[in-house]
Design a protein around this motif. Structure first.
Motif, PDB file in Angstrom:
ATOM      1  N   SER A 113      51.436  51.755  55.326  1.00 57.41           N
ATOM      2  CA  SER A 113      51.119  51.667  56.754  1.00 57.41           C
ATOM      3  C   SER A 113      49.622  51.581  57.001  1.00 57.41           C
ATOM      4  O   SER A 113      49.191  51.249  58.099  1.00 57.41           O
ATOM      5  N   SER A 114      48.824  51.883  55.977  1.00 56.49           N
ATOM      6  CA  SER A 114      47.370  51.820  56.106  1.00 56.49           C
ATOM      7  C   SER A 114      46.790  51.352  54.774  1.00 56.49           C
ATOM      8  O   SER A 114      47.473  51.402  53.739  1.00 56.49           O
ATOM      9  N   PRO A 115      45.534  50.904  54.748  1.00 55.21           N
ATOM     10  CA  PRO A 115      44.935  50.452  53.487  1.00 55.21           C
ATOM     11  C   PRO A 115      44.969  51.516  52.392  1.00 55.21           C
ATOM     12  O   PRO A 115      45.087  51.174  51.205  1.00 55.21           O
ATOM     13  N   GLU A 116      44.887  52.774  52.755  1.00 51.58           N
ATOM     14  CA  GLU A 116      44.914  53.847  51.741  1.00 51.58           C
ATOM     15  C   GLU A 116      46.243  53.878  50.999  1.00 51.58           C
ATOM     16  O   GLU A 116      46.325  54.353  49.862  1.00 51.58           O
ATOM     17  N   ASP A 117      47.304  53.362  51.647  1.00 50.69           N
ATOM     18  CA  ASP A 117      48.628  53.368  51.021  1.00 50.69           C
ATOM     19  C   ASP A 117      48.786  52.276  49.970  1.00 50.69           C
ATOM     20  O   ASP A 117      49.841  52.175  49.321  1.00 50.69           O
ATOM     21  N   LEU A 118      47.756  51.440  49.783  1.00 48.92           N
ATOM     22  CA  LEU A 118      47.841  50.348  48.803  1.00 48.92           C
ATOM     23  C   LEU A 118      47.710  50.859  47.368  1.00 48.92           C
ATOM     24  O   LEU A 118      48.064  50.152  46.419  1.00 48.92           O
ATOM     25  N   LYS A 119      47.218  52.068  47.206  1.00 49.56           N
ATOM     26  CA  LYS A 119      47.051  52.639  45.865  1.00 49.56           C
ATOM     27  C   LYS A 119      48.386  52.706  45.127  1.00 49.56           C
ATOM     28  O   LYS A 119      49.430  52.951  45.728  1.00 49.56           O
ATOM     29  N   ASN A 120      48.302  52.459  43.827  1.00 48.49           N
ATOM     30  CA  ASN A 120      49.471  52.529  42.949  1.00 48.49           C
ATOM     31  C   ASN A 120      50.519  51.467  43.297  1.00 48.49           C
ATOM     32  O   ASN A 120      51.709  51.673  43.086  1.00 48.49           O
ATOM     33  N   ARG A 121      50.058  50.322  43.815  1.00 52.99           N
ATOM     34  CA  ARG A 121      50.956  49.209  44.166  1.00 52.99           C
ATOM     35  C   ARG A 121      50.622  47.983  43.338  1.00 52.99           C
ATOM     36  O   ARG A 121      49.567  47.888  42.720  1.00 52.99           O
ATOM     37  N   THR A 122      51.552  47.016  43.373  1.00 54.88           N
ATOM     38  CA  THR A 122      51.301  45.693  42.802  1.00 54.88           C
ATOM     39  C   THR A 122      51.020  44.742  43.953  1.00 54.88           C
ATOM     40  O   THR A 122      51.842  44.598  44.864  1.00 54.88           O
ATOM     41  N   LEU A 123      49.855  44.109  43.916  1.00 57.47           N
ATOM     42  CA  LEU A 123      49.407  43.267  45.018  1.00 57.47           C
ATOM     43  C   LEU A 123      49.167  41.838  44.539  1.00 57.47           C
ATOM     44  O   LEU A 123      48.460  41.617  43.554  1.00 57.47           O
ATOM     45  N   GLY A 124      49.763  40.886  45.231  1.00 61.31           N
ATOM     46  CA  GLY A 124      49.576  39.473  44.895  1.00 61.31           C
ATOM     47  C   GLY A 124      48.275  38.960  45.490  1.00 61.31           C
ATOM     48  O   GLY A 124      48.023  39.105  46.685  1.00 61.31           O
ATOM     49  N   VAL A 125      47.464  38.349  44.647  1.00 60.67           N
ATOM     50  CA  VAL A 125      46.137  37.890  45.072  1.00 60.67           C
ATOM     51  C   VAL A 125      45.906  36.469  44.562  1.00 60.67           C
ATOM     52  O   VAL A 125      46.162  36.162  43.407  1.00 60.67           O
ATOM     53  N   TRP A 126      45.398  35.603  45.455  1.00 64.04           N
ATOM     54  CA  TRP A 126      44.987  34.261  45.029  1.00 64.04           C
ATOM     55  C   TRP A 126      43.671  34.349  44.270  1.00 64.04           C
ATOM     56  O   TRP A 126      42.787  35.113  44.631  1.00 64.04           O
ATOM     57  N   PHE A 127      43.518  33.510  43.249  1.00 58.74           N
ATOM     58  CA  PHE A 127      42.274  33.509  42.480  1.00 58.74           C
ATOM     59  C   PHE A 127      41.514  32.205  42.737  1.00 58.74           C
ATOM     60  O   PHE A 127      41.616  31.625  43.792  1.00 58.74           O
ATOM     61  N   PHE A 128      40.725  31.764  41.789  1.00 60.38           N
ATOM     62  CA  PHE A 128      39.890  30.565  41.923  1.00 60.38           C
ATOM     63  C   PHE A 128      38.908  30.696  43.098  1.00 60.38           C
ATOM     64  O   PHE A 128      38.672  29.764  43.856  1.00 60.38           O
ATOM     65  N   GLY A 129      38.321  31.900  43.243  1.00 61.75           N
ATOM     66  CA  GLY A 129      37.335  32.135  44.287  1.00 61.75           C
ATOM     67  C   GLY A 129      37.901  32.790  45.523  1.00 61.75           C
ATOM     68  O   GLY A 129      37.154  33.339  46.340  1.00 61.75           O
ATOM     69  N   ASN A 130      39.229  32.759  45.672  1.00 60.98           N
ATOM     70  CA  ASN A 130      39.846  33.356  46.858  1.00 60.98           C
ATOM     71  C   ASN A 130      40.093  34.853  46.695  1.00 60.98           C
ATOM     72  O   ASN A 130      40.519  35.513  47.634  1.00 60.98           O
ATOM     73  N   GLU A 131      39.833  35.377  45.490  1.00 52.59           N
ATOM     74  CA  GLU A 131      40.100  36.785  45.233  1.00 52.59           C
ATOM     75  C   GLU A 131      38.960  37.703  45.673  1.00 52.59           C
ATOM     76  O   GLU A 131      39.138  38.922  45.777  1.00 52.59           O
ATOM     77  N   PHE A 132      37.804  37.126  45.941  1.00 46.90           N
ATOM     78  CA  PHE A 132      36.632  37.977  46.129  1.00 46.90           C
ATOM     79  C   PHE A 132      36.631  38.798  47.406  1.00 46.90           C
ATOM     80  O   PHE A 132      36.151  39.933  47.404  1.00 46.90           O
ATOM     81  N   PRO A 133      37.152  38.287  48.534  1.00 50.81           N
ATOM     82  CA  PRO A 133      37.272  39.181  49.696  1.00 50.81           C
ATOM     83  C   PRO A 133      38.150  40.388  49.375  1.00 50.81           C
ATOM     84  O   PRO A 133      37.854  41.519  49.792  1.00 50.81           O
ATOM     85  N   PHE A 134      39.232  40.153  48.612  1.00 53.01           N
ATOM     86  CA  PHE A 134      40.122  41.247  48.213  1.00 53.01           C
ATOM     87  C   PHE A 134      39.379  42.257  47.337  1.00 53.01           C
ATOM     88  O   PHE A 134      39.460  43.478  47.549  1.00 53.01           O
TER      89      PHE A 134
END
Length: 328
Positions: free
Chosen positions: A118-139
């Motif tokens: 429900s909040s960014p703090e809840d992202l811990k201990n998760r699997t997160l899909g991220v685009w690469f090739f330069g698109n990963e850096f904001p993440f």
């Protein structure tokens, strides 16, 4: 034809000779879709022709790198996200941002609500899909600001799944969250039968780590040529005319995009919805890059953890108002 020549002819009451229009080749970042509607509208509505331009629009795709196309002389100007453009610049390809039609970022992280997020703090201990090739850096910058490691799952870390160009990792529960754009992949999830109430979204813009998307870039040395600058001024002006028409006429703009989709892969429903969302991102831009947005993007990229996309601030050399000043 050079606009200064046209102006001089007009001042003496002379008609312009039937000279050939100036050729411009635009390389898109991705396939033909409403993300690029402004350019197709400008082409279809004759705005480029009125600017004495003969514009060729080259679609992108998974096997096309816009920076490589422009480096090889295959395009005069390209649509690119600033992280990729600045990374290319640092590696020796002197790209310069001449205009910024997209004022806001459409990038989001879309998560399953039932995963307890429900909040960014809840992202811990998760699997997160991220685009690469330069698109990963904001993440990566976002995780760094949150103090969350990207080296693997743990009480203070996440597992990063390299995400392809689809939403399968979320639908198949391979990831708790995936990267989406407000105008594209998010709606692919919804169209797959997912109820919006079952999802939680985090917009990068709201998290303060958004980077500039879909700017117009040229090679720096070409800006030394006054005729090229004049041509780009006319191109950007006509393109922004197309973008503002698309904002005001989203359904008609989507239909124009569909007419130019030679693959036949796009659907009317998806393109109309995409155009409505894209209009929110171009709203507020007259085409000129806001230096504050540039500085925010650079700060985000420099803060991207142990492997930042750029290692030094490129400064004002990476952008210019020489082209967009003609819009004011």
């Amino acid at each position: 034809m050079n606009s200064k020549i046209l102006g001089a002819l007009a001042a003496f009451g002379l008609a312009a000779p039937a000279w050939a229009a100036d050729d411009v080749t635009l390389q898109l970042k991705w396939v033909t879709q409403a993300q690029f509607a402004g350019y197709y509208v400008a082409l279809e509505n004759g705005y480029y022709e009125e600017a004495d331009l003969n514009v060729t629009i080259l679609p992108g795709g998974p096997d096309i790198a816009p920076t490589q196309v422009i480096a090889g002389g295959g395009a005069d100007v390209t649509v690119e996200w600033m992280p990729a453009a600045l990374a290319a610049r640092e590696k020796g390809l002197p790209l310069v941002n001449i205009a910024q039609p997209f004022k806001s970022s459409g990038m989001m992280l879309t998560c399953w609500k039932d995963a307890g997020i429900s909040s960014p703090e809840d992202l811990k201990n998760r699997t997160l899909g991220v685009w690469f090739f330069g698109n990963e850096f904001p993440f990566m910058s976002w995780m760094s600001q949150l103090g969350i490691s990207t080296d693997g799952k743990g009480e203070n870390g996440v597992e990063v799944l390299k995400q392809g160009f689809n939403v399968d990792p979320l639908l198949q529960r391979q990831a708790d969250c995936i990267s989406t754009m407000t105008y594209n992949e998010y709606w692919q999830v919804i169209d797959a039968g997912v109820n919006p109430d079952d999802l939680v979204t985090f917009k990068y813009e709201d998290q303060g780590v958004a980077t500039l998307e879909d700017g117009l870039y040229v090679l720096e040395e070409r800006l030394d040529d006054p005729e090229f600058v004049d041509k780009m001024q006319r191109f950007v002006s006509a393109s922004m005319q197309g973008w503002k028409w698309a904002e005001d006429n989203p359904e008609d703009a989507a239909m124009i995009v569909l007419d130019y989709d030679e693959t036949g892969a796009q659907t009317e429903k998806h393109q109309k919805r995409m155009m409505e969302e894209v209009a929110k991102l171009t709203s507020g831009s007259n085409g000129a890059l806001d230096p504050a947005d540039f500085e925010r993007t650079v700060a985000t990229l420099l803060a991207g953890g142990s492997d930042p996309v750029i290692t030094a601030d490129p400064g004002q050399a990476a952008w210019t108002h020489a082209v967009s000043d003609a819009l004011k």
